[in-house]
Design an enzyme around this catalytic site. Structure first.
Site, PDB file in Angstrom:
ATOM      1  N   LYS A  11       0.395  -4.826   0.527  1.00  0.00           N
ATOM      2  CA  LYS A  11       0.012  -4.099   1.749  1.00  0.00           C
ATOM      3  C   LYS A  11      -1.488  -3.874   1.738  1.00  0.00           C
ATOM      4  O   LYS A  11      -2.046  -3.482   0.714  1.00  0.00           O
ATOM      5  CB  LYS A  11       0.755  -2.744   1.767  1.00  0.00           C
ATOM      6  CG  LYS A  11       0.193  -1.734   2.741  1.00  0.00           C
ATOM      7  CD  LYS A  11      -0.006  -0.357   2.114  1.00  0.00           C
ATOM      8  CE  LYS A  11      -1.063  -0.370   1.031  1.00  0.00           C
ATOM      9  NZ  LYS A  11      -1.489   0.955   0.560  1.00  0.00           N
ATOM     10  N   ALA A 104      -1.286  -0.062  -9.661  1.00  0.00           N
ATOM     11  CA  ALA A 104      -2.171   1.048  -9.252  1.00  0.00           C
ATOM     12  C   ALA A 104      -3.477   0.497  -8.677  1.00  0.00           C
ATOM     13  O   ALA A 104      -4.565   0.764  -9.180  1.00  0.00           O
ATOM     14  CB  ALA A 104      -2.435   1.988 -10.430  1.00  0.00           C
ATOM     15  N   ASP A 142       4.255   5.253   0.878  1.00  0.00           N
ATOM     16  CA  ASP A 142       4.030   3.873   1.321  1.00  0.00           C
ATOM     17  C   ASP A 142       5.314   3.038   1.405  1.00  0.00           C
ATOM     18  O   ASP A 142       5.270   1.899   1.868  1.00  0.00           O
ATOM     19  CB  ASP A 142       3.099   3.167   0.319  1.00  0.00           C
ATOM     20  CG  ASP A 142       1.691   2.986   0.873  1.00  0.00           C
ATOM     21  OD1 ASP A 142       1.447   3.392   2.017  1.00  0.00           O
ATOM     22  OD2 ASP A 142       0.857   2.420   0.148  1.00  0.00           O
TER      23      ASP A 142
HETATM   24  C1  SUD Z   1      -3.162   5.735  -0.125  1.00  0.00           C
HETATM   25  C2  SUD Z   1      -2.035   4.834   0.336  1.00  0.00           C
HETATM   26  C3  SUD Z   1      -2.343   4.313   1.769  1.00  0.00           C
HETATM   27  O1  SUD Z   1      -1.394   3.387   2.209  1.00  0.00           O
HETATM   28  O2  SUD Z   1      -1.868   3.642  -0.444  1.00  0.00           O
HETATM   29  P1  SUD Z   1      -2.125   3.207  -1.988  1.00  0.00           P
HETATM   30  O3  SUD Z   1      -3.537   3.432  -2.338  1.00  0.00           O
HETATM   31  O4  SUD Z   1      -1.199   4.015  -2.862  1.00  0.00           O
HETATM   32  O5  SUD Z   1      -1.738   1.741  -2.019  1.00  0.00           O
HETATM   33  C4  SUD Z   1      -0.685   5.619   0.398  1.00  0.00           C
HETATM   34  O6  SUD Z   1      -0.769   6.677   1.311  1.00  0.00           O
HETATM   35  C5  SUD Z   1      -0.204   6.161  -0.903  1.00  0.00           C
HETATM   36  O7  SUD Z   1       1.191   6.082  -0.895  1.00  0.00           O
HETATM   37  P2  SUD Z   1       2.044   6.175  -2.264  1.00  0.00           P
HETATM   38  O8  SUD Z   1       1.323   5.434  -3.337  1.00  0.00           O
HETATM   39  O9  SUD Z   1       3.443   5.781  -1.943  1.00  0.00           O
HETATM   40  O10 SUD Z   1       1.907   7.705  -2.547  1.00  0.00           O
HETATM   41  P3  SUD Z   1       2.959   8.741  -3.191  1.00  0.00           P
HETATM   42  O11 SUD Z   1       3.495   8.148  -4.441  1.00  0.00           O
HETATM   43  O12 SUD Z   1       3.912   9.237  -2.157  1.00  0.00           O
HETATM   44  O13 SUD Z   1       1.970   9.939  -3.517  1.00  0.00           O
HETATM   45  C6  SUD Z   1       1.122   9.967  -4.641  1.00  0.00           C
HETATM   46  C7  SUD Z   1       0.169  11.136  -4.452  1.00  0.00           C
HETATM   47  O14 SUD Z   1      -0.864  10.771  -3.516  1.00  0.00           O
HETATM   48  C8  SUD Z   1      -1.180  11.856  -2.667  1.00  0.00           C
HETATM   49  N1  SUD Z   1      -0.891  11.496  -1.264  1.00  0.00           N
HETATM   50  C9  SUD Z   1      -0.159  10.379  -0.978  1.00  0.00           C
HETATM   51  C10 SUD Z   1       0.079  10.033   0.352  1.00  0.00           C
HETATM   52  C11 SUD Z   1      -0.430  10.872   1.376  1.00  0.00           C
HETATM   53  N2  SUD Z   1      -0.212  10.602   2.653  1.00  0.00           N
HETATM   54  N3  SUD Z   1      -1.129  11.982   1.044  1.00  0.00           N
HETATM   55  C12 SUD Z   1      -1.393  12.290  -0.256  1.00  0.00           C
HETATM   56  O15 SUD Z   1      -2.054  13.300  -0.524  1.00  0.00           O
HETATM   57  C13 SUD Z   1      -0.370  13.028  -3.166  1.00  0.00           C
HETATM   58  O16 SUD Z   1      -1.166  13.708  -4.103  1.00  0.00           O
HETATM   59  C14 SUD Z   1       0.794  12.387  -3.887  1.00  0.00           C
HETATM   60  O17 SUD Z   1       1.308  13.188  -4.891  1.00  0.00           O
HETATM   61  N1  ADP Z   2       7.465  -1.653 -10.146  1.00  0.00           N
HETATM   62  C1  ADP Z   2       6.287  -1.010 -10.236  1.00  0.00           C
HETATM   63  N2  ADP Z   2       5.144  -1.658  -9.965  1.00  0.00           N
HETATM   64  C2  ADP Z   2       3.957  -1.002 -10.021  1.00  0.00           C
HETATM   65  N3  ADP Z   2       3.822   0.271 -10.366  1.00  0.00           N
HETATM   66  C3  ADP Z   2       4.926   0.966 -10.654  1.00  0.00           C
HETATM   67  C4  ADP Z   2       6.199   0.352 -10.601  1.00  0.00           C
HETATM   68  N4  ADP Z   2       7.098   1.287 -10.920  1.00  0.00           N
HETATM   69  C5  ADP Z   2       6.427   2.414 -11.168  1.00  0.00           C
HETATM   70  N5  ADP Z   2       5.120   2.244 -11.011  1.00  0.00           N
HETATM   71  C6  ADP Z   2       4.072   3.289 -11.145  1.00  0.00           C
HETATM   72  O1  ADP Z   2       3.605   3.579  -9.835  1.00  0.00           O
HETATM   73  C7  ADP Z   2       2.195   3.824  -9.824  1.00  0.00           C
HETATM   74  C8  ADP Z   2       1.596   3.282  -8.532  1.00  0.00           C
HETATM   75  O2  ADP Z   2       1.629   1.894  -8.582  1.00  0.00           O
HETATM   76  P1  ADP Z   2       1.265   0.923  -7.361  1.00  0.00           P
HETATM   77  O3  ADP Z   2       2.294   0.986  -6.304  1.00  0.00           O
HETATM   78  O4  ADP Z   2       0.999  -0.417  -7.962  1.00  0.00           O
HETATM   79  O5  ADP Z   2      -0.088   1.571  -6.834  1.00  0.00           O
HETATM   80  P2  ADP Z   2      -0.865   1.353  -5.476  1.00  0.00           P
HETATM   81  O6  ADP Z   2       0.025   1.830  -4.376  1.00  0.00           O
HETATM   82  O7  ADP Z   2      -2.136   2.149  -5.595  1.00  0.00           O
HETATM   83  O8  ADP Z   2      -1.139  -0.127  -5.386  1.00  0.00           O
HETATM   84  C9  ADP Z   2       1.657   3.170 -11.085  1.00  0.00           C
HETATM   85  O9  ADP Z   2       0.847   4.094 -11.754  1.00  0.00           O
HETATM   86  C10 ADP Z   2       2.860   2.779 -11.923  1.00  0.00           C
HETATM   87  O10 ADP Z   2       2.869   3.385 -13.190  1.00  0.00           O
END
Ligand code: SUD
Ligand code: ADP
Length: 297
Positions: A11, A104, A142
């Protein structure tokens, strides 16, 4: 039963505005998410035992555990829970995750894996259409958009989804400098600096963006609000962005999500792949992960 297989695509947040903060600390977003051809692969086979299981393979499986914390097994558990009493009696699934996306890294790999597992399990157990979407938000902000896996406007905390207007054909290059970035730490940095940039509400053109130029004109009015905070934590992200902006034929570049993966847009997948070859030849890109190809329709 023949094994079921599906892709968990990367994504990319073409822009990401943080528009507010909920009482529970989660941030309200406005974002345009698209999906690239890059992705992990999940396979589901019927299993004879009574426990769902997971095996890990592929270049980014090291550092991940195939335990109950893995989002693939968490997805199976969440779906069984959502189903209710009969959820516990459904046949076990043997899941295989082939990990090609860096962990991550702001491209939602774990969320995409969880969403992919939900889609496969819903097929395996022949569940009604609403079951996987009910389990998705319990696994992460997400996961709902990754379940849809199509260009989408994300609002709320990622739970309010609207199909994006038509996008032009384009190629994309994804580059990760090999640093993992924790999403909560970047949101904490944003919150610590006051966080929210006041902006007028953003409207998307109803008829979409007929050309890449029109999409870029729109993206130029937007930002990724998490980008400066991710750069403050991992300055190498700024180097990636400098290198992307200097590539031949590049039209636009920015960081995705909470980082550290950055993307660049091109007129075609071929031009993105040529730019990837150019970048791979540079010393600074040694050890960086990259992928180039099409944005999914
Ligand atoms: C920032 C975004 C943008 O698409 O992407 P990634 O960088 O992870 O790919 C997402 O909102 C990430 O979504 P996701 O990775 O599923 O987040 P979650 O596990 O639900 O949340 C992890 C932590 O991020 C913060 N969080 C997440 C989503 C959101 N809308 N507000 C937040 O403040 C919170 O502190 C939460 O405890
Ligand atoms: N199948 C998986 N693939 C990636 N990360 C995972 C998975 N299961 C658990 N995790 C945990 O979820 C966290 C977020 O991972 P990821 O989705 O790759 O991050 P981001 O959304 O920033 O790309 C990581 O720190 C990892 O330890």
């Amino acid at each position: 039963m023949a094994p079921l297989q599906d892709m968990a695509h990367a994504k990319i947040n073409l822009f990401l505005h943080v528009t507010g903060r909920r009482e529970d600390g989660y941030h309200l977003l406005d974002s345009l998410a698209v999906f690239a051809g890059a992705g992990d692969r999940v396979t589901l086979s019927a299993a004879s035992g009574d426990e769902d299981s997971l095996t890990l393979h592929g270049p980014f499986s090291e550092g991940l555990e195939a335990d109950d914390n893995n989002l693939v097994l968490r997805a199976a558990k969440a779906l069984r829970h959502e189903i209710g009493t009969t959820g516990r009696t459904l046949p076990a699934a043997a899941l295989r995750l082939e990990k090609h996306l860096p962990v991550a890294s702001g491209i939602g790999g774990g969320s995409a894996d969880a969403a992919c597992a939900l889609r496969l399990l819903a097929r395996h157990w022949q569940l009604p259409d609403d079951m996987a979407p009910r389990a998705a938000p319990t696994l992460g902000a997400d996961v709902p958009v990754c379940l849809v896996q199509k260009a989408t406007r994300m609002e709320g905390i990622g739970d309010i989804l609207t199909p994006a207007p038509a996008l032009p054909e384009m190629g994309i290059l994804l580059v990760n400098p090999g640093v993992s970035v924790s999403t909560p730490s970047i949101f904490r940095r944003l919150a610590a600096t006051g966080g929210i940039t006041p902006r007028p509400a953003l409207s998307f053109p109803e008829t979409g963006w007929p050309t890449l130029a029109s999409l870029i004109a729109f993206l130029d009015t937007t930002e990724n609000d998490l980008q400066p905070h991710a750069i403050a934590q991992e300055p190498v992200i700024a180097t990636v962005l400098e290198r992307l902006a200097a590539l031949p034929d590049v039209r636009f570049s920015r960081m995705s999500g909470s980082g550290a993966t950055c993307f660049a847009l091109f007129d075609s997948a071929d031009k993105a792949m040529a730019a990837a070859r150019h970048l791979a030849g540079q010393d600074c890109a040694h050890g960086w992960w990259h992928w180039a190809g099409p944005v999914l329709p």
